[in-house]
Design an enzyme around this catalytic site. Structure first.
Site, PDB file in Angstrom:
ATOM      1  N   GLU A 150      -4.381   6.974  -4.524  1.00  0.00           N
ATOM      2  CA  GLU A 150      -4.848   6.473  -5.998  1.00  0.00           C
ATOM      3  C   GLU A 150      -6.210   6.458  -6.168  1.00  0.00           C
ATOM      4  O   GLU A 150      -7.022   6.156  -5.342  1.00  0.00           O
ATOM      5  CB  GLU A 150      -4.024   5.011  -5.899  1.00  0.00           C
ATOM      6  CG  GLU A 150      -4.629   4.077  -5.047  1.00  0.00           C
ATOM      7  CD  GLU A 150      -3.910   2.510  -5.192  1.00  0.00           C
ATOM      8  OE1 GLU A 150      -2.841   2.507  -5.034  1.00  0.00           O
ATOM      9  OE2 GLU A 150      -4.618   1.638  -5.307  1.00  0.00           O
TER      10      GLU A 150
ATOM     11  N   ARG B  23       0.869  -1.176   0.064  1.00  0.00           N
ATOM     12  CA  ARG B  23       0.209   0.015  -0.079  1.00  0.00           C
ATOM     13  C   ARG B  23       0.976   1.276  -0.014  1.00  0.00           C
ATOM     14  O   ARG B  23       2.038   1.278   0.495  1.00  0.00           O
ATOM     15  CB  ARG B  23      -0.890   0.066   1.221  1.00  0.00           C
ATOM     16  CG  ARG B  23      -2.082  -0.940   1.198  1.00  0.00           C
ATOM     17  CD  ARG B  23      -3.208  -0.304   0.054  1.00  0.00           C
ATOM     18  NE  ARG B  23      -4.335  -1.181   0.409  1.00  0.00           N
ATOM     19  CZ  ARG B  23      -4.616  -2.317  -0.224  1.00  0.00           C
ATOM     20  NH1 ARG B  23      -3.797  -3.043  -1.260  1.00  0.00           N
ATOM     21  NH2 ARG B  23      -5.468  -3.225   0.073  1.00  0.00           N
TER      22      ARG B  23
ATOM     23  N   HIS C 106      -2.247  -0.335  -9.767  1.00  0.00           N
ATOM     24  CA  HIS C 106      -2.715  -1.333  -8.507  1.00  0.00           C
ATOM     25  C   HIS C 106      -3.368  -2.460  -9.442  1.00  0.00           C
ATOM     26  O   HIS C 106      -4.533  -2.683  -9.443  1.00  0.00           O
ATOM     27  CB  HIS C 106      -3.944  -0.667  -7.791  1.00  0.00           C
ATOM     28  CG  HIS C 106      -4.028  -1.460  -6.555  1.00  0.00           C
ATOM     29  ND1 HIS C 106      -4.340  -0.615  -5.560  1.00  0.00           N
ATOM     30  CD2 HIS C 106      -3.783  -2.732  -6.286  1.00  0.00           C
ATOM     31  CE1 HIS C 106      -4.681  -1.612  -4.436  1.00  0.00           C
ATOM     32  NE2 HIS C 106      -4.203  -2.789  -5.000  1.00  0.00           N
TER      33      HIS C 106
HETATM   34  C1  8YV Z   1      -7.333  -5.424  -5.364  1.00  0.00           C
HETATM   35  C2  8YV Z   1      -6.203  -5.327  -3.045  1.00  0.00           C
HETATM   36  O1  8YV Z   1      -6.984  -4.579  -6.375  1.00  0.00           O
HETATM   37  O2  8YV Z   1      -6.257  -7.272  -1.993  1.00  0.00           O
HETATM   38  C3  8YV Z   1      -6.172  -6.051  -2.053  1.00  0.00           C
HETATM   39  O3  8YV Z   1      -6.176  -5.849  -0.724  1.00  0.00           O
HETATM   40  O4  8YV Z   1      -5.648  -4.200  -2.968  1.00  0.00           O
HETATM   41  C4  8YV Z   1      -6.185  -5.957  -4.424  1.00  0.00           C
HETATM   42  O5  8YV Z   1      -6.218  -7.287  -4.609  1.00  0.00           O
HETATM   43  C5  8YV Z   1      -8.529  -5.049  -4.896  1.00  0.00           C
HETATM   44  O6  8YV Z   1      -9.256  -5.284  -3.594  1.00  0.00           O
HETATM   45  C6  8YV Z   1      -9.762  -4.931  -5.626  1.00  0.00           C
HETATM   46  O7  8YV Z   1     -10.122  -3.691  -5.849  1.00  0.00           O
END
Ligand code: 8YV
Length: 321
Positions: free
Chosen positions: A261, A232, A279
């Site tokens: 983002e 993150r 992402h």
């Molecule tokens: C995904 C994520 O892009 O798992 C996570 O926490 O940030 C990513 O796998 C997201 O959850 C889909 O919006």
């Protein structure tokens, strides 16, 4: 009557179709869905959201009959877990299924950064190669040390990939890790950066890890060092990173995640020593199918009065402790 749920991010068509079969879905990406949720917040019994989106506290406050927040991902940093516990709301995630794809993106960013993939691509497209331009020599992966910050499932999967490329592995993890192979443990994130040529941020975002990769850690990487982030944006002091990249106090960065983002700091886009992805760690068809199936399982279990299989907050179990 179908239970009403709120969905904050689009999902695969087949997953959305399955949601529509069983639930009355307020799509928060559409005006009509937002208006319905806004008019009758007390009707909402479940939230489906992405890891990077979570649930805005202002919405959380308005949803008096919320019973479950089903995250389509593994990150829970955008969900107030304490509030969920207090309110007796289940929080579920999709563990395991996205590990390999996120590690692949981590490895791709290591390769792209060290071997100048972004610069090379830009050069060919701009016609500079045809005009006699030369890309500066790149850096070999073999023999370099990757420092994994956070040796969880994703960190381990990235470490195994890096080993296959002939790299050495060092790591920092808050707690002991049983199956850390022969990998070298560092005592602090700063020690890890000092030992590493590439610092790969894989640690979960939470108040303890916020800003963990600060100016001192970035400087410890040194002028030949590269930072890769698949966790993150909040784990890295982004302003310090931008300054270090501008001043060439580190060689480069490969970033899949950012602060704020998708409205990222425009200064990042100006840098030529960064490789940027929007992402995409878990963004493959196969993984999004598997994640979506887990979201459906978690919701169906909750509405059938069973324990959702992938709870990170389980009010009933926690109340009994
Ligand atoms: C995904 C994520 O892009 O798992 C996570 O926490 O940030 C990513 O796998 C997201 O959850 C889909 O919006």
């Amino acid at each position: 009557m179908k239970p009403t749920i709120m969905m904050f991010e689009p999902m695969l068509p087949e997953i959305e179709a399955a949601l529509d079969r069983d639930y009355d879905v307020c799509r928060m990406t559409q005006e009509e869905g937002r208006a319905r949720a806004d008019a009758q917040p007390e009707a909402i019994r479940a939230v489906v959201t992405g890891g990077g989106t979570g649930l805005d506290p202002a919405w959380f406050d308005r949803l008096d009959n919320l019973g479950i927040i089903a995250v389509n991902g593994v990150g829970t940093d955008k969900v107030d877990l304490e509030r969920a516990r207090r309110r007796g709301v289940h929080v579920t995630t999709t563990p395991g299924v996205l590990t390999d794809d996120v590690a692949d993106i981590g490895m791709a960013l290591v390769l792209a950064s060290l071997r100048r993939l972004g610069e090379g691509e830009r050069m060919v497209r701009a016609g500079d190669w045809a005009r006699g331009g030369k890309l500066p020599l790149a850096t070999s992966l073999k023999g370099k040390t990757i420092g994994i910050l956070g040796l969880g499932q994703i960190g381990k999967a990235l470490a195994r990939r890096a080993e296959a490329f002939g790299m050495r592995v060092a790591y920092w993890n808050r707690s002991d890790v049983a199956d850390a192979g022969g990998w070298q443990r560092s005592d602090t994130p700063r020690d890890l950066a000092e030992a590493a040529d590439i610092l790969a941020v894989c640690v979960a975002a939470n108040p303890q890890t916020e800003g963990m990769v600060d100016a001192a850690v970035i400087d410890a990487l040194g002028p030949n060092g590269t930072l890769v982030n698949v966790a993150r944006g909040s784990v890295v002091d982004e302003a310090a990173l931008i300054e270090a990249l501008k001043d060439r106090r580190i060689a480069g960065a490969g970033l899949d995640v950012f602060l704020n983002e998708p409205q990222i700091n425009p200064a990042i886009v100006e840098l030529d020593n960064v490789v940027l992805m929007p992402h995409q760690g878990s963004a493959t068809l196969e993984t999004r199918q598997a994640m979506g199936a887990i979201v459906l399982d978690n919701l169906h279990a909750y509405f059938a009065g069973r324990t959702p299989p992938h709870c990170v907050v389980h009010p009933v179990r926690e109340a009994a402790q």
